[in-house]
Write an enzyme that holds these catalytic residues in place. Structure first.
Site, mmCIF file in Angstrom:
data_model
loop_
_atom_site.group_PDB
_atom_site.id
_atom_site.type_symbol
_atom_site.label_atom_id
_atom_site.label_comp_id
_atom_site.label_asym_id
_atom_site.label_seq_id
_atom_site.Cartn_x
_atom_site.Cartn_y
_atom_site.Cartn_z
ATOM 1 N N ARG A 141 0.365 6.828 7.169
ATOM 2 C CA ARG A 141 0.351 6.083 5.714
ATOM 3 C C ARG A 141 0.457 8.114 5.425
ATOM 4 N NH1 ARG A 141 1.545 1.585 3.881
ATOM 5 N NH2 ARG A 141 0.405 -0.113 5.010
ATOM 6 N N PHE A 176 13.927 4.471 10.417
ATOM 7 C CA PHE A 176 13.008 4.026 9.854
ATOM 8 C C PHE A 176 11.670 5.244 10.098
ATOM 9 C CE2 PHE A 176 8.652 2.284 10.474
ATOM 10 C CZ PHE A 176 7.911 1.648 9.319
ATOM 11 N N VAL A 177 11.723 5.422 8.907
ATOM 12 C CA VAL A 177 10.115 7.024 8.147
ATOM 13 C C VAL A 177 8.832 6.236 8.194
ATOM 14 C CG1 VAL A 177 12.268 7.554 7.153
ATOM 15 C CG2 VAL A 177 10.983 6.602 5.861
ATOM 16 N N LYS A 229 0.363 -1.509 -0.307
ATOM 17 C CA LYS A 229 0.132 -0.165 0.089
ATOM 18 C C LYS A 229 0.868 1.654 0.091
ATOM 19 C CE LYS A 229 -3.434 -2.908 2.909
ATOM 20 N NZ LYS A 229 -3.722 -2.831 4.662
ATOM 21 N N ASP A 256 15.157 -1.274 0.895
ATOM 22 C CA ASP A 256 15.726 -0.694 2.098
ATOM 23 C C ASP A 256 16.542 -2.233 2.207
ATOM 24 O OD1 ASP A 256 16.376 -0.153 4.755
ATOM 25 O OD2 ASP A 256 14.335 -2.155 5.199
ATOM 26 N N GLU A 263 8.136 2.235 -7.021
ATOM 27 C CA GLU A 263 7.990 1.787 -5.292
ATOM 28 C C GLU A 263 7.920 3.134 -4.441
ATOM 29 O OE1 GLU A 263 8.005 -0.102 -2.868
ATOM 30 O OE2 GLU A 263 8.446 -2.210 -3.915
ATOM 31 N N ASP A 264 7.920 3.257 -3.115
ATOM 32 C CA ASP A 264 7.999 4.184 -2.046
ATOM 33 C C ASP A 264 9.177 4.249 -1.241
ATOM 34 O OD1 ASP A 264 7.894 1.707 -0.752
ATOM 35 O OD2 ASP A 264 6.728 1.816 0.604
HETATM 36 P P1 IMP Z 1 12.950 -4.256 1.666
HETATM 37 O O1 IMP Z 1 12.780 -5.347 1.550
HETATM 38 O O2 IMP Z 1 13.314 -3.978 2.853
HETATM 39 O O3 IMP Z 1 13.296 -3.283 0.547
HETATM 40 O O4 IMP Z 1 11.651 -3.253 2.308
HETATM 41 C C1 IMP Z 1 10.723 -2.802 1.617
HETATM 42 C C2 IMP Z 1 9.458 -2.795 2.103
HETATM 43 O O5 IMP Z 1 9.751 -2.998 4.040
HETATM 44 C C3 IMP Z 1 8.845 -1.128 1.583
HETATM 45 O O6 IMP Z 1 8.540 -1.338 0.613
HETATM 46 C C4 IMP Z 1 7.916 -0.650 2.592
HETATM 47 O O7 IMP Z 1 6.861 -1.413 3.202
HETATM 48 C C5 IMP Z 1 8.862 -1.565 4.153
HETATM 49 N N1 IMP Z 1 10.110 -0.654 4.477
HETATM 50 C C6 IMP Z 1 11.449 -0.304 3.983
HETATM 51 N N2 IMP Z 1 11.658 0.608 4.798
HETATM 52 C C7 IMP Z 1 10.763 1.184 5.734
HETATM 53 C C8 IMP Z 1 10.518 2.160 6.615
HETATM 54 O O8 IMP Z 1 11.714 3.364 6.800
HETATM 55 N N3 IMP Z 1 9.470 3.172 7.109
HETATM 56 C C9 IMP Z 1 8.738 2.850 6.361
HETATM 57 N N4 IMP Z 1 8.600 1.168 5.748
HETATM 58 C C10 IMP Z 1 9.393 0.332 5.480
#
Ligand code: IMP
Length: 186
Positions: A171, A158-159, A48, A109, A105-106
């Site tokens: 959100r 963490f944001v 989302k 990480d 993508e948002d």
């Molecule tokens: P990744 O697989 O570790 O790259 O994580 C990706 C997903 O983790 C993102 O699409 C977010 O939904 C969530 N995520 C990662 N870092 C944050 C953050 O700082 N705040 C909120 N959601 C995060």
């Protein structure tokens, strides 16, 4: 989690103000429009968290676009940690075979979620597949991801806001911010 009267009371710092996000989205929209000029691109957004970014970016693009939405969730992990094991909750509605696809993508990480998604979408034989992310948190990257369009690089924090949540909340904040420590412990 206690219910704040005003969500903003839980925010310790604003990392990226709304105006800065909007200016960046406009810039990305212009770049996408010029790079894909004469073609039609399918924007694939991941629910989302990417919803506000997708909604703003598509309106900053001046060439024809189609949109599609996917929803994925990671198995296990905690609210703030990803595991890389991904389950598809909502798949694409239409075929992307032979199409130019841009993943919207948002945040990236560890990169595990997107890495899975890229492999999955490549398997559907699009003509091209590029990545657009609003935020990049390179400090915690576990797999290499080539980002084609990037909004902001952020530190290892963490944001929340502009689509990003903590426990499904925050959100709807119009900016990207960091929560007060008490919010996590409370
Ligand atoms: P990744 O697989 O570790 O790259 O994580 C990706 C997903 O983790 C993102 O699409 C977010 O939904 C969530 N995520 C990662 N870092 C944050 C953050 O700082 N705040 C909120 N959601 C995060």
């Amino acid at each position: 989690m206690a219910r704040p009267v005003d969500l903003q009371d839980d925010v310790a710092t604003v990392l990226i103000p709304s105006e800065q996000i909007q200016a960046k989205v406009a810039e990305l929209g212009t770049r996408v429009s010029s790079d894909y000029a004469g073609r039609e691109v399918i924007l694939v957004s991941v629910l989302k968290g990417s919803l506000p970014f997708m909604a703003d970016l598509m309106r900053a693009i001046t060439i024809p676009v189609q949109i599609d939405l996917m929803e994925v969730s990671s198995y296990g992990g905690t609210t703030t940690e990803s595991t890389g094991l991904v389950r598809i909750l909502k798949d694409l509605s239409s075929s992307i075979e032979g199409k130019d696809v841009l993943i919207v993508e948002d945040i990236i990480d560890t990169g595990l979620t997107l890495n899975y998604l890229i492999r999955y979408l490549r398997g559907k034989n699009p003509a091209s597949l590029r990545i657009c992310t609003l935020l990049d948190k390179p400090a915690r990257r576990l797999v290499e991801i080539a980002i084609d369009y990037l909004g902001f690089t952020i530190p290892d924090q963490f944001v929340v806001g502009y689509g990003l949540d903590y426990g499904e909340r925050y959100r709807n904040l119009p900016f990207i911010g960091v929560l007060r420590p008490e919010v996590y412990s409370g």
